[in-house]
Design a protein around this motif. Sequence first.
Motif, PDB file in Angstrom:
ATOM      1  N   GLY A 141      46.568  14.467  41.457  1.00 41.74           N
ATOM      2  CA  GLY A 141      46.251  14.725  42.854  1.00 41.74           C
ATOM      3  C   GLY A 141      45.947  13.432  43.584  1.00 41.74           C
ATOM      4  O   GLY A 141      44.899  12.810  43.354  1.00 41.74           O
ATOM      5  N   VAL A 142      46.850  13.002  44.455  1.00 43.81           N
ATOM      6  CA  VAL A 142      46.654  11.768  45.217  1.00 43.81           C
ATOM      7  C   VAL A 142      46.098  12.134  46.585  1.00 43.81           C
ATOM      8  O   VAL A 142      46.776  12.802  47.369  1.00 43.81           O
ATOM      9  CB  VAL A 142      47.977  10.992  45.368  1.00 43.81           C
ATOM     10  N   PRO A 143      44.877  11.738  46.913  1.00 40.84           N
ATOM     11  CA  PRO A 143      44.351  12.023  48.247  1.00 40.84           C
ATOM     12  C   PRO A 143      45.131  11.254  49.307  1.00 40.84           C
ATOM     13  O   PRO A 143      45.844  10.289  48.988  1.00 40.84           O
ATOM     14  CB  PRO A 143      42.902  11.530  48.165  1.00 40.84           C
ATOM     15  N   TYR A 144      45.000  11.697  50.568  1.00 42.99           N
ATOM     16  CA  TYR A 144      45.652  10.946  51.647  1.00 42.99           C
ATOM     17  C   TYR A 144      45.150   9.513  51.621  1.00 42.99           C
ATOM     18  O   TYR A 144      43.938   9.255  51.563  1.00 42.99           O
ATOM     19  CB  TYR A 144      45.355  11.579  52.996  1.00 42.99           C
ATOM     20  N   HIS A 168      41.877  -1.694  49.892  1.00 43.08           N
ATOM     21  CA  HIS A 168      40.764  -2.373  49.236  1.00 43.08           C
ATOM     22  C   HIS A 168      40.468  -1.751  47.871  1.00 43.08           C
ATOM     23  O   HIS A 168      40.084  -2.452  46.940  1.00 43.08           O
ATOM     24  CB  HIS A 168      39.516  -2.311  50.120  1.00 43.08           C
ATOM     25  N   GLU A 169      40.664  -0.444  47.755  1.00 44.08           N
ATOM     26  CA  GLU A 169      40.419   0.241  46.487  1.00 44.08           C
ATOM     27  C   GLU A 169      41.578   0.081  45.519  1.00 44.08           C
ATOM     28  O   GLU A 169      41.384   0.110  44.300  1.00 44.08           O
ATOM     29  CB  GLU A 169      40.152   1.721  46.743  1.00 44.08           C
ATOM     30  N   LEU A 170      42.786  -0.096  46.055  1.00 44.92           N
ATOM     31  CA  LEU A 170      43.965  -0.217  45.199  1.00 44.92           C
ATOM     32  C   LEU A 170      44.407  -1.662  44.990  1.00 44.92           C
ATOM     33  O   LEU A 170      45.212  -1.930  44.104  1.00 44.92           O
ATOM     34  CB  LEU A 170      45.135   0.566  45.809  1.00 44.92           C
ATOM     35  N   GLY A 171      43.885  -2.588  45.809  1.00 44.76           N
ATOM     36  CA  GLY A 171      44.351  -3.967  45.728  1.00 44.76           C
ATOM     37  C   GLY A 171      43.806  -4.723  44.545  1.00 44.76           C
ATOM     38  O   GLY A 171      44.450  -5.624  44.015  1.00 44.76           O
ATOM     39  N   GLY A 172      42.584  -4.378  44.157  1.00 47.86           N
ATOM     40  CA  GLY A 172      42.012  -5.018  42.976  1.00 47.86           C
ATOM     41  C   GLY A 172      41.567  -6.439  43.199  1.00 47.86           C
ATOM     42  O   GLY A 172      41.329  -7.182  42.247  1.00 47.86           O
ATOM     43  N   GLY A 173      41.405  -6.864  44.456  1.00 45.64           N
ATOM     44  CA  GLY A 173      40.990  -8.240  44.707  1.00 45.64           C
ATOM     45  C   GLY A 173      40.229  -8.359  46.002  1.00 45.64           C
ATOM     46  O   GLY A 173      39.472  -7.472  46.386  1.00 45.64           O
ATOM     47  N   GLY A 174      40.425  -9.474  46.688  1.00 45.52           N
ATOM     48  CA  GLY A 174      39.707  -9.737  47.927  1.00 45.52           C
ATOM     49  C   GLY A 174      40.213  -8.888  49.069  1.00 45.52           C
ATOM     50  O   GLY A 174      41.103  -8.057  48.930  1.00 45.52           O
ATOM     51  N   ARG A 175      39.666  -9.160  50.239  1.00 47.06           N
ATOM     52  CA  ARG A 175      39.945  -8.344  51.419  1.00 47.06           C
ATOM     53  C   ARG A 175      41.421  -8.332  51.785  1.00 47.06           C
ATOM     54  O   ARG A 175      41.940  -7.337  52.280  1.00 47.06           O
ATOM     55  CB  ARG A 175      39.109  -8.850  52.605  1.00 47.06           C
ATOM     56  N   GLU A 176      42.110  -9.423  51.533  1.00 42.02           N
ATOM     57  CA  GLU A 176      43.511  -9.515  51.946  1.00 42.02           C
ATOM     58  C   GLU A 176      44.473  -9.202  50.808  1.00 42.02           C
ATOM     59  O   GLU A 176      45.669  -9.413  50.932  1.00 42.02           O
ATOM     60  CB  GLU A 176      43.793 -10.921  52.491  1.00 42.02           C
ATOM     61  N   LEU A 185      42.040   1.422  54.521  1.00 38.90           N
ATOM     62  CA  LEU A 185      40.923   1.703  53.621  1.00 38.90           C
ATOM     63  C   LEU A 185      41.363   1.674  52.166  1.00 38.90           C
ATOM     64  O   LEU A 185      40.697   1.074  51.308  1.00 38.90           O
ATOM     65  CB  LEU A 185      40.325   3.071  53.962  1.00 38.90           C
ATOM     66  N   ALA A 186      42.490   2.303  51.882  1.00 46.92           N
ATOM     67  CA  ALA A 186      42.931   2.432  50.495  1.00 46.92           C
ATOM     68  C   ALA A 186      43.330   1.092  49.889  1.00 46.92           C
ATOM     69  O   ALA A 186      43.206   0.901  48.674  1.00 46.92           O
ATOM     70  CB  ALA A 186      44.105   3.399  50.408  1.00 46.92           C
ATOM     71  N   THR A 221      40.091   8.013  45.397  1.00 56.01           N
ATOM     72  CA  THR A 221      41.269   7.143  45.307  1.00 56.01           C
ATOM     73  C   THR A 221      41.268   6.328  44.024  1.00 56.01           C
ATOM     74  O   THR A 221      42.318   6.124  43.399  1.00 56.01           O
ATOM     75  CB  THR A 221      41.319   6.206  46.525  1.00 56.01           C
ATOM     76  N   ARG A 222      40.109   5.877  43.595  1.00 59.92           N
ATOM     77  CA  ARG A 222      40.035   5.018  42.407  1.00 59.92           C
ATOM     78  C   ARG A 222      40.360   5.773  41.123  1.00 59.92           C
ATOM     79  O   ARG A 222      40.634   5.149  40.091  1.00 59.92           O
ATOM     80  CB  ARG A 222      38.637   4.407  42.312  1.00 59.92           C
ATOM     81  N   ARG A 223      40.375   7.116  41.184  1.00 58.68           N
ATOM     82  CA  ARG A 223      40.629   7.907  39.974  1.00 58.68           C
ATOM     83  C   ARG A 223      41.906   8.748  40.112  1.00 58.68           C
ATOM     84  O   ARG A 223      42.072   9.741  39.408  1.00 58.68           O
ATOM     85  CB  ARG A 223      39.427   8.811  39.703  1.00 58.68           C
ATOM     86  N   LEU A 224      42.803   8.330  41.000  1.00 55.29           N
ATOM     87  CA  LEU A 224      44.003   9.141  41.244  1.00 55.29           C
ATOM     88  C   LEU A 224      44.958   9.188  40.060  1.00 55.29           C
ATOM     89  O   LEU A 224      45.863  10.021  40.021  1.00 55.29           O
ATOM     90  CB  LEU A 224      44.731   8.651  42.503  1.00 55.29           C
ATOM     91  N   ASP A 225      44.766   8.282  39.102  1.00 54.13           N
ATOM     92  CA  ASP A 225      45.627   8.306  37.915  1.00 54.13           C
ATOM     93  C   ASP A 225      44.989   9.087  36.769  1.00 54.13           C
ATOM     94  O   ASP A 225      45.464   9.029  35.622  1.00 54.13           O
ATOM     95  CB  ASP A 225      45.972   6.890  37.459  1.00 54.13           C
ATOM     96  N   GLU A 226      43.918   9.845  37.064  1.00 54.05           N
ATOM     97  CA  GLU A 226      43.301  10.726  36.072  1.00 54.05           C
ATOM     98  C   GLU A 226      43.742  12.147  36.382  1.00 54.05           C
ATOM     99  O   GLU A 226      43.273  12.758  37.338  1.00 54.05           O
ATOM    100  CB  GLU A 226      41.782  10.614  36.114  1.00 54.05           C
TER     101      GLU A 226
END
Length: 386
Positions: free
Chosen positions: A128-131, A139-147, A136-137, A108-113
């Motif tokens: 290729g964008v994974p499901y 947290h990887e796409l938010g770029g910050g804390g849990r919320e 879950l996603a 997910t963190r490399r979907l723009d490659e």
Amino acid sequence: MRLLHTSDWHIGRTLHGADLLAEQEAVLGSLADVVAAESVDAVLVAGDVYDRAVPSADATGVLDRVVGRLLAAGAAVVLTPGNHDSARRLGTFSGLLAAAGLHVRADTRRLDEPVLLADEHGPVAVYGVPYLEPELARHELGGGGRESGPRSHEAVLAEAVRRVRADLAGRPGARSVLMAHAFVGGGVPSDSERDICVGGVDLVPAGVLDGVDYVALGHLHRPQTLTPRLRYSGSPLAYSFGEAGQDKQAWLVDLDAGGLAGVRAVPLPAPRPLTVLTGALEELLADPAHAAVTGHFVSARLTDPVRPVDPMRRLRTRFPHCVHLEWTGGGARDGRSYRERLHGRGDLEVAGEFVGHVREGVGATAGERELLARALGAAGREERAR
């Protein structure tokens, strides 16, 4: 540039307990013939490569042989995980596999490659964008804390596409393809997809996917066109009897110097079609009109007024691949619940009522009632002797 858009292979799936690996390998192997005949540059698999997160050794063997045939036919292969796959497992050795032409985009963190392909007109960027499971996603796409991250399918996919557009902006002249596994608004589901609804919201508006030349969608098993550039290929096989008679296909996608040049369907073979038969058991066994479907996967809906004895065994004498049976016959009930009909009755009456219940109104005969009485009496004597 010519691409072959497929999705939802679901390798390892069964049909009411019947193994489908042979049929899956036959259909997926035929894609190599399409690659060779149509000069396909790359095969896209938009999610749900396997049917489960931990596939069997036999299922991984099918994927190995199918991908080997596709590569040998001259096409690169780009695949992404769907909601049935384990992204981490599918992405194992992805760096090494890419050297052989198999590009697994599972991070997910490399979907723009993008996977970068090229033809006489220049580069083609395949993202290729994974499901994206929102919880879950985010947290990887938010770029910050849990919320901090997005919480819905629409939000996480919108963030993914924003990152894709940002990368694409730095590639002037590049044509673009986006692979995504999602339920996009306007799509028509079948009854063989796993629900991906989260918090009551699973639909993604089509506008979220704007900004690329072609979007290769996966998840819905019915081939369909939402817009000329936004399509579901559907699954290569029918995975439920609700899809019986449905033509399966892949999409051939042509890109020219200006972007999307055209899309056309390529029909896929059905090694063992699905058929639903309705009628009384003896009619299904004897009717010559059913001779053409004896080799099909069969779902039988029996209309006999009394439930037949051992119907599946008998059906399989004519239809060896009958995998599903439903009894829809019987007489009308009086509208009361089963409990209401039994209230205040003795054991023999209860047993007799049960016989009538399972026979949809056809009660026990005098001989059957005598046999029931003897059995109940024996059970009572055994109970009192304890």
